[in-house]
Motif scaffolding. Structure first.
Motif, PDB file in Angstrom:
ATOM      1  N   PRO A   1       1.012  -1.136  -0.020  1.00  0.00           N
ATOM      2  CA  PRO A   1       0.063  -0.064  -0.144  1.00  0.00           C
ATOM      3  C   PRO A   1       1.014   1.140  -0.077  1.00  0.00           C
ATOM      4  O   PRO A   1       0.313   2.135  -0.445  1.00  0.00           O
ATOM      5  N   LYS A   2       1.951   1.094   0.665  1.00  0.00           N
ATOM      6  CA  LYS A   2       2.905   2.395   0.540  1.00  0.00           C
ATOM      7  C   LYS A   2       3.374   2.878  -0.727  1.00  0.00           C
ATOM      8  O   LYS A   2       3.170   3.900  -1.222  1.00  0.00           O
ATOM      9  N   LYS A   3       3.804   1.821  -1.638  1.00  0.00           N
ATOM     10  CA  LYS A   3       3.932   2.005  -3.060  1.00  0.00           C
ATOM     11  C   LYS A   3       2.975   2.565  -3.939  1.00  0.00           C
ATOM     12  O   LYS A   3       2.946   3.448  -4.610  1.00  0.00           O
ATOM     13  N   ALA A   4       1.761   1.996  -3.364  1.00  0.00           N
ATOM     14  CA  ALA A   4       0.638   2.256  -4.246  1.00  0.00           C
ATOM     15  C   ALA A   4       0.057   3.620  -3.917  1.00  0.00           C
ATOM     16  O   ALA A   4      -0.228   4.572  -5.050  1.00  0.00           O
ATOM     17  N   LYS A   5       0.101   4.022  -2.895  1.00  0.00           N
ATOM     18  CA  LYS A   5       0.079   5.665  -2.538  1.00  0.00           C
ATOM     19  C   LYS A   5       0.910   6.554  -3.204  1.00  0.00           C
ATOM     20  O   LYS A   5       0.697   7.521  -3.888  1.00  0.00           O
ATOM     21  N   GLU A   6       2.285   6.140  -3.320  1.00  0.00           N
ATOM     22  CA  GLU A   6       3.315   6.947  -4.084  1.00  0.00           C
ATOM     23  C   GLU A   6       3.012   6.902  -5.641  1.00  0.00           C
ATOM     24  O   GLU A   6       3.095   8.030  -6.262  1.00  0.00           O
ATOM     25  N   LEU A   7       2.619   5.954  -6.270  1.00  0.00           N
ATOM     26  CA  LEU A   7       1.971   5.866  -7.600  1.00  0.00           C
ATOM     27  C   LEU A   7       0.829   6.583  -7.915  1.00  0.00           C
ATOM     28  O   LEU A   7       1.055   7.475  -8.905  1.00  0.00           O
ATOM     29  N   LEU A   8      -0.017   6.765  -7.071  1.00  0.00           N
ATOM     30  CA  LEU A   8      -1.262   7.728  -7.013  1.00  0.00           C
ATOM     31  C   LEU A   8      -0.966   9.039  -7.073  1.00  0.00           C
ATOM     32  O   LEU A   8      -1.130   9.863  -7.902  1.00  0.00           O
ATOM     33  N   ALA A   9       0.130   9.515  -6.156  1.00  0.00           N
ATOM     34  CA  ALA A   9       0.691  10.709  -6.017  1.00  0.00           C
ATOM     35  C   ALA A   9       1.344  11.325  -7.165  1.00  0.00           C
ATOM     36  O   ALA A   9       1.298  12.260  -7.994  1.00  0.00           O
ATOM     37  N   GLU A  10       2.218  10.123  -8.036  1.00  0.00           N
ATOM     38  CA  GLU A  10       2.899  10.654  -9.140  1.00  0.00           C
ATOM     39  C   GLU A  10       2.115  10.675 -10.528  1.00  0.00           C
ATOM     40  O   GLU A  10       2.318  11.834 -11.313  1.00  0.00           O
ATOM     41  N   ALA A  11       0.904  10.034 -10.067  1.00  0.00           N
ATOM     42  CA  ALA A  11       0.019  10.142 -11.381  1.00  0.00           C
ATOM     43  C   ALA A  11      -1.014  11.407 -11.310  1.00  0.00           C
ATOM     44  O   ALA A  11      -1.682  11.662 -12.171  1.00  0.00           O
ATOM     45  N   GLY A  12      -0.845  12.157 -10.194  1.00  0.00           N
ATOM     46  CA  GLY A  12      -1.710  13.128  -9.984  1.00  0.00           C
ATOM     47  C   GLY A  12      -2.796  13.109  -9.172  1.00  0.00           C
ATOM     48  O   GLY A  12      -3.702  13.971  -9.227  1.00  0.00           O
ATOM     49  N   TYR A  13      -2.877  12.093  -8.383  1.00  0.00           N
ATOM     50  CA  TYR A  13      -4.006  11.770  -7.509  1.00  0.00           C
ATOM     51  C   TYR A  13      -3.347  11.495  -5.829  1.00  0.00           C
ATOM     52  O   TYR A  13      -3.755  10.667  -5.338  1.00  0.00           O
ATOM     53  N   PRO A  14      -2.841  12.568  -5.486  1.00  0.00           N
ATOM     54  CA  PRO A  14      -2.201  12.295  -3.929  1.00  0.00           C
ATOM     55  C   PRO A  14      -3.604  12.054  -2.928  1.00  0.00           C
ATOM     56  O   PRO A  14      -3.141  11.412  -1.986  1.00  0.00           O
ATOM     57  N   LYS A  15      -4.889  12.739  -3.338  1.00  0.00           N
ATOM     58  CA  LYS A  15      -5.617  12.584  -2.325  1.00  0.00           C
ATOM     59  C   LYS A  15      -6.704  11.407  -2.905  1.00  0.00           C
ATOM     60  O   LYS A  15      -8.139  11.145  -2.419  1.00  0.00           O
ATOM     61  N   GLY A  16      -6.315  10.698  -3.671  1.00  0.00           N
ATOM     62  CA  GLY A  16      -7.099   9.731  -4.183  1.00  0.00           C
ATOM     63  C   GLY A  16      -8.187  10.156  -5.236  1.00  0.00           C
ATOM     64  O   GLY A  16      -8.154  11.380  -5.575  1.00  0.00           O
ATOM     65  N   PHE A  17      -9.692   9.344  -5.356  1.00  0.00           N
ATOM     66  CA  PHE A  17     -10.591   9.528  -6.059  1.00  0.00           C
ATOM     67  C   PHE A  17     -11.659   8.681  -5.661  1.00  0.00           C
ATOM     68  O   PHE A  17     -11.425   8.040  -4.794  1.00  0.00           O
ATOM     69  N   GLU A  18     -12.830   8.744  -6.136  1.00  0.00           N
ATOM     70  CA  GLU A  18     -13.923   7.971  -5.942  1.00  0.00           C
ATOM     71  C   GLU A  18     -14.319   7.168  -6.987  1.00  0.00           C
ATOM     72  O   GLU A  18     -14.529   7.495  -8.203  1.00  0.00           O
ATOM     73  N   ILE A  19     -14.661   5.747  -6.709  1.00  0.00           N
ATOM     74  CA  ILE A  19     -14.903   4.854  -7.788  1.00  0.00           C
ATOM     75  C   ILE A  19     -15.977   3.893  -7.371  1.00  0.00           C
ATOM     76  O   ILE A  19     -16.327   3.654  -6.292  1.00  0.00           O
ATOM     77  N   THR A  20     -16.559   3.040  -8.517  1.00  0.00           N
ATOM     78  CA  THR A  20     -17.422   2.044  -8.141  1.00  0.00           C
ATOM     79  C   THR A  20     -17.008   0.863  -8.660  1.00  0.00           C
ATOM     80  O   THR A  20     -16.517   0.542  -9.852  1.00  0.00           O
ATOM     81  N   ILE A  21     -16.891  -0.384  -7.914  1.00  0.00           N
ATOM     82  CA  ILE A  21     -16.625  -1.692  -8.571  1.00  0.00           C
ATOM     83  C   ILE A  21     -18.257  -2.500  -8.788  1.00  0.00           C
ATOM     84  O   ILE A  21     -18.842  -2.614  -7.939  1.00  0.00           O
ATOM     85  N   GLY A  22     -18.361  -2.868  -9.985  1.00  0.00           N
ATOM     86  CA  GLY A  22     -19.620  -3.926 -10.429  1.00  0.00           C
ATOM     87  C   GLY A  22     -19.172  -5.347 -10.385  1.00  0.00           C
ATOM     88  O   GLY A  22     -18.042  -5.730 -10.468  1.00  0.00           O
ATOM     89  N   THR A  23     -20.131  -5.848  -9.616  1.00  0.00           N
ATOM     90  CA  THR A  23     -19.862  -7.586  -9.426  1.00  0.00           C
ATOM     91  C   THR A  23     -21.157  -8.087  -9.403  1.00  0.00           C
ATOM     92  O   THR A  23     -22.095  -7.705  -8.909  1.00  0.00           O
ATOM     93  N   PRO A  24     -21.081  -9.468  -9.870  1.00  0.00           N
ATOM     94  CA  PRO A  24     -22.282 -10.254  -9.606  1.00  0.00           C
ATOM     95  C   PRO A  24     -22.044 -10.720  -8.230  1.00  0.00           C
ATOM     96  O   PRO A  24     -21.049 -10.529  -7.331  1.00  0.00           O
ATOM     97  N   ASN A  25     -23.194 -11.083  -7.572  1.00  0.00           N
ATOM     98  CA  ASN A  25     -23.234 -11.465  -6.085  1.00  0.00           C
ATOM     99  C   ASN A  25     -23.620 -12.962  -6.072  1.00  0.00           C
ATOM    100  O   ASN A  25     -23.850 -13.405  -4.947  1.00  0.00           O
ATOM    101  N   ASP A  26     -23.975 -13.689  -7.345  1.00  0.00           N
ATOM    102  CA  ASP A  26     -24.351 -15.133  -7.210  1.00  0.00           C
ATOM    103  C   ASP A  26     -23.594 -15.897  -8.247  1.00  0.00           C
ATOM    104  O   ASP A  26     -24.215 -16.906  -8.692  1.00  0.00           O
ATOM    105  N   ARG A  27     -22.493 -15.405  -8.866  1.00  0.00           N
ATOM    106  CA  ARG A  27     -21.849 -16.110 -10.098  1.00  0.00           C
ATOM    107  C   ARG A  27     -20.572 -16.775  -9.498  1.00  0.00           C
ATOM    108  O   ARG A  27     -20.154 -17.960  -9.876  1.00  0.00           O
ATOM    109  N   TYR A  28     -19.717 -16.086  -8.881  1.00  0.00           N
ATOM    110  CA  TYR A  28     -18.364 -16.711  -8.360  1.00  0.00           C
ATOM    111  C   TYR A  28     -18.587 -16.945  -7.172  1.00  0.00           C
ATOM    112  O   TYR A  28     -19.126 -16.279  -6.259  1.00  0.00           O
ATOM    113  N   ILE A  29     -17.263 -17.762  -6.463  1.00  0.00           N
ATOM    114  CA  ILE A  29     -17.244 -18.096  -5.139  1.00  0.00           C
ATOM    115  C   ILE A  29     -16.951 -16.980  -4.277  1.00  0.00           C
ATOM    116  O   ILE A  29     -15.977 -16.207  -4.632  1.00  0.00           O
TER     117      ILE A  29
END
Length: 538
Positions: free
Chosen positions: A357-385
């Motif tokens: 996670p430390k490197k992940a935060k560094e990469l986000l900052a390099e990409a111009g998102y030091p404060k992150g952003f907001e997003i949604t994950i779509g998923t089935p709830n009855d297809r995979y384990i």
């Protein structure tokens, strides 16, 4: 006891079991974890559809439980040269309505594939290489391809053979790469709900089908192959795990798919049998990369951060795959670093991305998102384990690096429809290889979307890399296995180094069943009724 010995002992076993258990008969009841979306075997390239269709329809070749290739409706096949294949069809085979199986049915079935309307995941990638089909006689077909296709028999194993007569074809059906003749009025996919249209050569035929309800199959008494142990099969879609386990424990069904990992001990303590197999299915995250007009992203001034390779890598490093395997999958999975479990052809032994996670935060900052952003994950709830639980865990991990993440979990039928409409910026899904090598996920999930070329047919995220595309196109026409393997390895490595999609884990599939029932646990995760057997004592 072998299946052959079970067959010999079948009558005695039934006599023995019926008085003692009071519930045994030659009817098999299966609790399905996912309902097929269509009876039409050419409508949707989806595992629940394939395992259902395999009871009714057959293909020229087939993969058995260990994923090796064997002849089916073709007695034999061989490559005459790099672009010519000769298939000898099995003689004496009839459809369940008594009509003979001939070359006409094969040509009709192949011709229909590109004509299926509104297919959410079409089968065109398996037929688009065919330039011509030459009929030698009713039992010999010569296929000419537009380029070398070393996996052509594998491709033909994906095409269910329909009855041309039951589908309304004319007496003569002729293949044409720009359009076939003699097809008649094509039945819509919904027409296959009618048992009079859903006519195949398989061990079972449909007695009744209603979306959302029970599916009843009865034995095809004219079947050319080995007689199944059960002459009637009732498939009950029970998509919620708790009720599915309860149905098994109560004796309402004989076998269930995907029992929850946390319930396995309770199931075994009740005298039931649990079987498991490492699957060839990878669970992955797809990251939408078609431009900035991606929905459900906030805090980025209208930009799509997933277009940036550093953001994609950051999200991968934010995922603790080993924790997901241990805590959510209960050890019934393996953390994935590739599109197939090594040492499958086309894999390199690449390790999963380490949790950082430390490197992940560094990469986000390099990409111009030091404060992150907001997003949604779509998923089935009855297809995979534990699909919904996995998505929720990943959302928490993303949130820990500053990417506030929501989960939109819906039933599989809703999920696939919305995924194909590109409603999710990130989605969780799975893919099982039909070829046994990485050519399958590379063509479907990684290749740039090209409907005409039947590439990227399940690449709803629209990842695109021209160098990867070139390698895939070269690999799928390379006959030399070592050279093809090297090309597939290079293509996979480039795509994963680009974080084109994020492999999460390979599923370990489980089934649970009553005493006296046995089955063949398949690496492709399919529950095939004709491979479920009465388990008689030695």
């Amino acid at each position: 006891m072998s299946r052959l010995h079970r067959k010999v002992a079948l009558g005695a076993a039934l006599v023995t079991l019926l008085p003692a258990a009071g519930a045994w008969s030659q009817t098999l009841s299966i609790g399905l974890s996912a309902e097929p979306t269509s009876v039409d075997p050419q409508f949707h390239n989806l595992s629940p559809n394939a395992q259902f269709a395999d009871n009714i329809f057959e293909s020229l070749v087939m993969r058995v439980a260990d994923q090796s290739l064997q002849p089916k409706l073709a007695e034999s096949y061989k490559a005459v040269d790099d672009t010519t294949w000769v298939f000898k069809l099995r003689e004496g085979v009839t459809f369940s309505d008594g009509t003979p199986f001939t070359a006409r049915d094969v040509i009709y079935s192949i011709c229909r594939v590109p004509l299926v309307e509104n297919s959410p995941s079409p089968f065109t990638s398996y037929t688009q290489s065919i330039d011509d089909i030459i009929v030698g006689d009713d039992n010999t077909l010569t296929f000419k391809t537009n380029a070398p296709v070393p996996l052509f028999p594998v491709d033909m194993g994906q095409i269910a053979i329909l009855s041309a007569s039951a589908s309304g074809a004319e007496d003569a059906v002729t293949f044409g790469k720009d359009g076939c003749t003699g097809m008649g009025t094509l039945p819509a996919s919904t027409a296959f709900n009618d048992p009079k249209v859903a006519i195949g050569t398989g061990p079972y035929k449909i007695e009744s089908y209603a979306p959302g309800g029970e599916i009843v199959l009865t034995e095809n008494t004219s079947y050319w192959g080995e007689k199944p142990d059960f002459d009637r099969v009732v498939m009950r879609p029970i998509t919620a795990a708790g009720p599915r386990v309860a149905a098994l424990l109560a004796g309402d069904v004989d076998l269930i798919e995907n029992p929850p990992i946390q319930d396995l001990k309770r199931i075994e303590d009740a005298g039931m049998t649990v079987k498991k197999a490492l699957s060839n299915r990878v669970i992955y995250l797809a990251l939408s990369q078609w431009g900035d007009d991606v929905p459900l992203i906030a805090g980025t001034d209208g930009k799509n951060p997933l277009m940036d390779k550093r953001v994609r890598e950051a999200l991968s490093l934010a995922i603790n795959r080993e924790a997901i395997v241990a805590l959510i999958m209960g050890g019934y999975a393996e953390a994935a670093g590739e599109l197939l479990p090594p040492p499958a052809p086309g894999t390199t032994g690449r390790k999963p991305d380490a949790y950082d996670p430390k490197k992940a935060k560094e990469l986000l900052a390099e990409a111009g998102y030091p404060k992150g952003f907001e997003i949604t994950i779509g998923t089935p709830n009855d297809r995979y384990i534990n699909d919904d639980q996995v998505a929720q865990a990943i959302a928490q991990m993303f949130s820990q690096i500053g990417v506030k993440t929501h989960v939109d979990a819906v039933t599989a039928s809703q999920f696939f429809a919305r995924r194909n409409k590109q409603e999710f910026p990130i989605y969780l899904a799975g893919w099982g290889s039909s070829t046994g090598e990485t050519s399958s996920p590379l063509r479907a999930l990684i290749a740039s979307y090209d409907k005409a070329a039947a590439m990227g047919t399940t690449n709803a995220a629209r990842y695109s890399n021209a160098d990867v595309d070139a390698l895939i196109h070269e690999a799928v026409k390379t006959v030399d296995e070592d050279k093809r393997n090297a090309l597939l390895q290079k293509a996979e490595t480039l795509a994963l180094d680009d974080w084109g999609l994020l492999p999460l884990h390979y599923e370990v599939t489980t089934w649970a069943m009553k005493p006296g029932v046995d089955m063949i646990a398949r690496a492709d995760q399919m529950t095939v009724a004709s491979e479920i057997m009465l388990d008689t004592p030695e």
